[in-house]
Enzyme design. Sequence first.
Site, short mmCIF file in Angstrom:
data_model
loop_
_atom_site.label_atom_id
_atom_site.label_comp_id
_atom_site.label_asym_id
_atom_site.label_seq_id
_atom_site.Cartn_x
_atom_site.Cartn_y
_atom_site.Cartn_z
N GLY A 260 0.89 -1.06 -0.11
CA GLY A 260 -0.07 0.24 -0.03
C GLY A 260 0.97 1.25 -0.06
N ARG B 296 -1.80 -0.24 -9.94
CA ARG B 296 -0.64 -0.97 -10.31
C ARG B 296 -1.14 -2.45 -10.31
NH1 ARG B 296 3.01 1.67 -6.50
NH2 ARG B 296 2.11 3.57 -5.99
N ASP C 214 4.31 -4.39 -7.36
CA ASP C 214 3.66 -2.87 -6.90
C ASP C 214 4.15 -1.93 -7.44
OD1 ASP C 214 5.86 -4.12 -5.07
OD2 ASP C 214 5.78 -2.22 -4.34
#
Length: 483
Positions: A81, A173, A244
């Site tokens: 995140g 992403r 990511d």
Amino acid sequence: MRLKQDFFEQLPEFYSQVFPLGISDPHWLAWSQDAAELIDLKQPSDELLQGLSGNASIDGASYYAQVYSGHQFGGYSPQLGDGRSIILGEALGPQGAWDVALKGAGPTPYSRHGDGRAVMRSAVREFLISEALHHLHIPTTRALAVIGSDLPVWRETQETAAITVRLAKSHIRFGHFEYFCHSERGAPAKLKQLLDFTIRQHYPDLSCDSAGYKAWFMRVVSDTAKMIANWQAIGFAHGVMNTDNMSILGDTFDFGPFAFLDTFKEDFICNHSDPEGRYAFGQQPGIGLWNLQRLAQALSPIIASDDLIESLNLYQVELVRHYLVLMRSKLGLMTSTEEVEQDEHDLALIGGFTGLMERNQLDHTNTWRRFGQLDPNSEKSSLRDDFVDLNGFDTWYQAYQARLGKVDDVGLWQSERNSVNPKYILRNYLAQEAIIAVEQGDLKPLQQLQHLLQRPFDEQVEFEGMAKRPPDWGQGLIMSCSS
């Protein structure tokens, strides 16, 4: 700055709302006017400075950090995140909407015990590489500005905090889809929700059904292949190709220990945290496919396996096709042929030249730039004196001339080579010198470097020294991930 909130309003389970922590003594370190124009901003102002530094609220901003997962150096991390990035929303501009994010604005629920801050050196590097890649015509996120402060932060030593204001057509992403592919997180319903949103926002010509999903994934594969072909042609090493850090739109994204090649080396590693070279320069094409395979696995609950496999099989075809277009242009070869035999011949010719560069330890950018001084009709090449292996070069040059044929307008041919082979790149030592000057309160070297990078194909005689090979201390600098 006019903001809309499509992601925030339509995907409430895909983020956490979190507000930035302001920084003390905010001041502009860098500003990109052409990036500002993307979102209809005219000039930096005190009011904007306070808002983008987190010291005042911005009208219409929602402030949130996205959640996702990803494969980091090959291992799966189930929850990552935005650990130090807070998104304000989507800013409207003349060419569409751009996410506006404050990178380094304080901790979020995904900071994993970090402080959520960015240090000045990494903020400046991200700004410069965003400028550099954009003006080299390589798809990339943009950096609007860097805001400095006197707020102390600790990494290996005490440094000062800064905020990069990043613009992205999307922050979605590969890792977003990986996070929501697990049944405990609502897959496939959440996957479908995210995919439908992505298509509506960024691929409006496609439908949200099985045919549209297949066409969408084919585009993701193609766009990723084109992005990496651009990296290989220009000599750019990303350094941290975790899933990511892979944009769903094929934009270069999430800059850490990146580098442009100085001396050409296929196995060049720019990341201090990558001693085994997983993300070495020459490994990037293969890693691009590996990352797409991880994305395909995540999408398998909602896209048919045959459609995913068919799309993945396009990757190498698209990578080679686009790479050939770029490299033929650098060499001045005809690009009209579609014959497989010619493709294979040209790939061998290109590989022969890059192999010569590596064995002779030549500077990547300067060697390609020399084609703009070459008389391709002359039996004696002006490139020859750069090589130690003269026999090897002579053999290659004869094959090159045979493939090239006679050039009728040498001056035009040279000009065309200079339009695709840059004279100036963001060498790591130049960035480091600018950062040291900023630390001493001098912004002029940073401003000069930004100006230089905005016209990488021009001669710019006043900056001639910045085109030279780095000094010994600046050759092949390896950067750390700390930021």
